[in-house]
Design a protein around this motif. Structure first.
Motif, short mmCIF file in Angstrom:
data_model
loop_
_atom_site.label_atom_id
_atom_site.label_comp_id
_atom_site.label_asym_id
_atom_site.label_seq_id
_atom_site.Cartn_x
_atom_site.Cartn_y
_atom_site.Cartn_z
N ASN A 198 3.46 18.65 5.62
CA ASN A 198 2.46 19.46 6.33
C ASN A 198 1.27 18.67 6.86
O ASN A 198 0.66 19.05 7.86
N ASP A 199 0.91 17.58 6.17
CA ASP A 199 -0.32 16.86 6.51
C ASP A 199 -0.08 15.35 6.61
O ASP A 199 -0.90 14.55 6.17
N TYR A 200 1.03 14.98 7.21
CA TYR A 200 1.43 13.57 7.29
C TYR A 200 0.34 12.71 7.94
O TYR A 200 -0.03 11.66 7.42
N ASP A 201 -0.18 13.16 9.08
CA ASP A 201 -1.18 12.37 9.82
C ASP A 201 -2.46 12.19 9.01
O ASP A 201 -3.07 11.11 9.02
N GLU A 202 -2.84 13.25 8.28
CA GLU A 202 -4.05 13.18 7.46
C GLU A 202 -3.86 12.21 6.30
O GLU A 202 -4.78 11.46 5.95
N VAL A 203 -2.68 12.22 5.70
CA VAL A 203 -2.39 11.27 4.61
C VAL A 203 -2.46 9.84 5.14
O VAL A 203 -3.02 8.94 4.49
N ARG A 204 -1.92 9.63 6.33
CA ARG A 204 -2.00 8.31 6.97
C ARG A 204 -3.46 7.86 7.12
O ARG A 204 -3.80 6.71 6.85
N LYS A 205 -4.31 8.79 7.56
CA LYS A 205 -5.73 8.46 7.75
C LYS A 205 -6.39 8.11 6.42
O LYS A 205 -7.19 7.18 6.33
N VAL A 206 -6.05 8.86 5.37
CA VAL A 206 -6.59 8.58 4.03
C VAL A 206 -6.20 7.17 3.60
O VAL A 206 -7.03 6.40 3.11
N LEU A 207 -4.93 6.83 3.79
CA LEU A 207 -4.44 5.49 3.40
C LEU A 207 -5.14 4.40 4.22
O LEU A 207 -5.52 3.37 3.66
N ASP A 208 -5.32 4.63 5.51
CA ASP A 208 -6.00 3.64 6.35
C ASP A 208 -7.43 3.38 5.85
O ASP A 208 -7.88 2.23 5.80
N ILE A 209 -8.11 4.45 5.46
CA ILE A 209 -9.51 4.32 5.00
C ILE A 209 -9.57 3.55 3.69
O ILE A 209 -10.36 2.61 3.54
N ILE A 210 -8.72 3.93 2.73
CA ILE A 210 -8.80 3.28 1.41
C ILE A 210 -8.32 1.83 1.49
O ILE A 210 -8.89 0.93 0.85
N ASN A 211 -7.31 1.55 2.31
CA ASN A 211 -6.83 0.17 2.45
C ASN A 211 -7.88 -0.72 3.13
O ASN A 211 -8.03 -1.90 2.78
N ASN A 212 -8.60 -0.14 4.05
CA ASN A 212 -9.67 -0.88 4.72
C ASN A 212 -10.78 -1.24 3.72
O ASN A 212 -11.37 -2.32 3.79
N LYS A 213 -11.03 -0.33 2.77
CA LYS A 213 -12.07 -0.57 1.76
C LYS A 213 -11.61 -1.62 0.74
O LYS A 213 -12.38 -2.51 0.37
N THR A 214 -10.36 -1.53 0.28
CA THR A 214 -9.91 -2.48 -0.76
C THR A 214 -9.74 -3.88 -0.19
O THR A 214 -9.88 -4.86 -0.91
N LYS A 215 -9.50 -3.99 1.12
CA LYS A 215 -9.27 -5.29 1.77
C LYS A 215 -10.44 -6.24 1.53
O LYS A 215 -10.26 -7.42 1.25
N ASP A 216 -11.66 -5.71 1.63
CA ASP A 216 -12.86 -6.55 1.47
C ASP A 216 -13.67 -6.16 0.24
O ASP A 216 -14.86 -6.49 0.14
N PHE A 217 -13.04 -5.45 -0.70
CA PHE A 217 -13.76 -4.93 -1.85
C PHE A 217 -14.47 -6.02 -2.65
O PHE A 217 -15.62 -5.88 -3.05
N LYS A 218 -13.79 -7.14 -2.85
CA LYS A 218 -14.37 -8.22 -3.67
C LYS A 218 -15.55 -8.91 -2.98
O LYS A 218 -16.32 -9.61 -3.63
N LYS A 219 -15.66 -8.71 -1.66
CA LYS A 219 -16.75 -9.34 -0.91
C LYS A 219 -18.04 -8.52 -0.90
O LYS A 219 -19.06 -8.97 -0.38
N ILE A 220 -17.97 -7.30 -1.46
CA ILE A 220 -19.17 -6.45 -1.50
C ILE A 220 -20.25 -7.15 -2.33
O ILE A 220 -19.98 -7.66 -3.41
#
Length: 286
Positions: A198-220
């Motif tokens: 039902n919400d495939y596109d929204e799940v994709r957006k959630v994953l994009d956001i969290i992956n973008n955050k974890t990518k540079d998490f250690k650099k915070i």
């Protein structure tokens, strides 16, 4: 606005979710994402996925593979943390047990059957060459239940994530006799099948956001100090944890990896037989 519920353990691994929610990054994509803490761990989250209480869960790989094999209507959409989890093997501070060899016939505290603390106790027993069929378990619910069970003698040892329990070792509640790393990437993201439909596109957006955050998490800036304060950890322990922890960069979990994990779980007698890996995973980036 699409409503989605995400759940995970209240531990440092999931701090990137807290940051993205605090910054309202999902709201900007017209997604009302709500976080739910699951202190009972993966067994509790598997149940919540089955009941529809949560839509997305950050769960231990071994727990969700076992539960999907047993009918949980969910799919793994990606690995979240690709490095192993280090499980500390703990006894009470006044315990008579001194080494891991002493624990062969001891009673194991587990949060619930099918949880990481249950499955990794089996992995550890297998590693030690013990008879898995003779393992004795005491269900204790969560970390506090483990503290109580080891303190009052209802159980003899308890396996939980090394760094989460480190303050309890430092203050003398627990004594750690050894560590047992998972033989696979530790955390994955699982989503209910109904939500994927039902919400495939929204799940994709959630994953994009969290992956973008974890990518540079250690650099915070000062992330080690922030985590040490929030999770009541020593700075050097957080530093060590950050050094050995790698988040996934958004690549999907592969059929090959799922098959390899299943092979090990059959070997450990955690699941009865291997199933087609396509039963377990959904590639969001086709």
């Amino acid at each position: 606005m699409t409503n989605l519920k995400v759940g995970g353990v209240p531990e440092h691994f999931n701090y990137p979710w807290y940051l993205t929610l605090k910054n309202k990054e999902y709201s900007k994509q017209n997604i009302n994402l709500r976080w739910q803490d699951y202190p009972g761990g993966t067994g509790q989250m598997c149940k919540a996925l089955r009941n529809g209480e949560v839509d997305i869960a950050i769960v231990l790989t071994e727990g969700i593979i076992k539960d999907i094999a047993e009918g949980n209507p969910s799919k793994i959409v990606q690995t979240f943390v690709k490095t192993p989890l280090i499980w500390g093997i703990h006894v009470g501070s006044k315990s008579k047990f001194k080494t891991i060899n002493d624990l062969e016939n001891a009673t194991i505290a587990i949060s619930r059957f099918g949880s990481g603390s249950h499955l990794m106790a089996i992995v550890n027993a297998y590693n030690q060459g013990w008879d898995i069929s003779k393992l004795k378990f005491k269900v204790i619910g969560n970390l506090q239940g483990g503290i109580d069970a080891l303190t009052n003698g209802e159980a003899d040892y308890f396996m939980w994530e090394h760094f989460t329990t480190k303050p309890l070792v430092d203050n003398g509640t627990f004594r750690r006799v050894d560590d047992c790393p998972t033989p696979w990437p530790c955390f994955v993201i699982a989503v209910r099948n109904e939500v994927l439909e039902n919400d495939y596109d929204e799940v994709r957006k959630v994953l994009d956001i969290i992956n973008n955050k974890t990518k540079d998490f250690k650099k915070i800036s000062n992330i080690d100090e922030i985590l040490a304060i929030r999770y009541e950890q020593k700075l050097e322990d957080i530093g060590q944890w950050l050094e050995i922890t790698e988040w996934n960069d958004g690549k999907p979990i592969t059929k090959n990896l799922t098959t390899r994990i299943q092979n090990k779980m059959v070997q450990f007698n955690v699941i009865q037989k291997k199933k087609d890996s396509s039963n377990f995973i959904r590639n969001m980036y086709n």
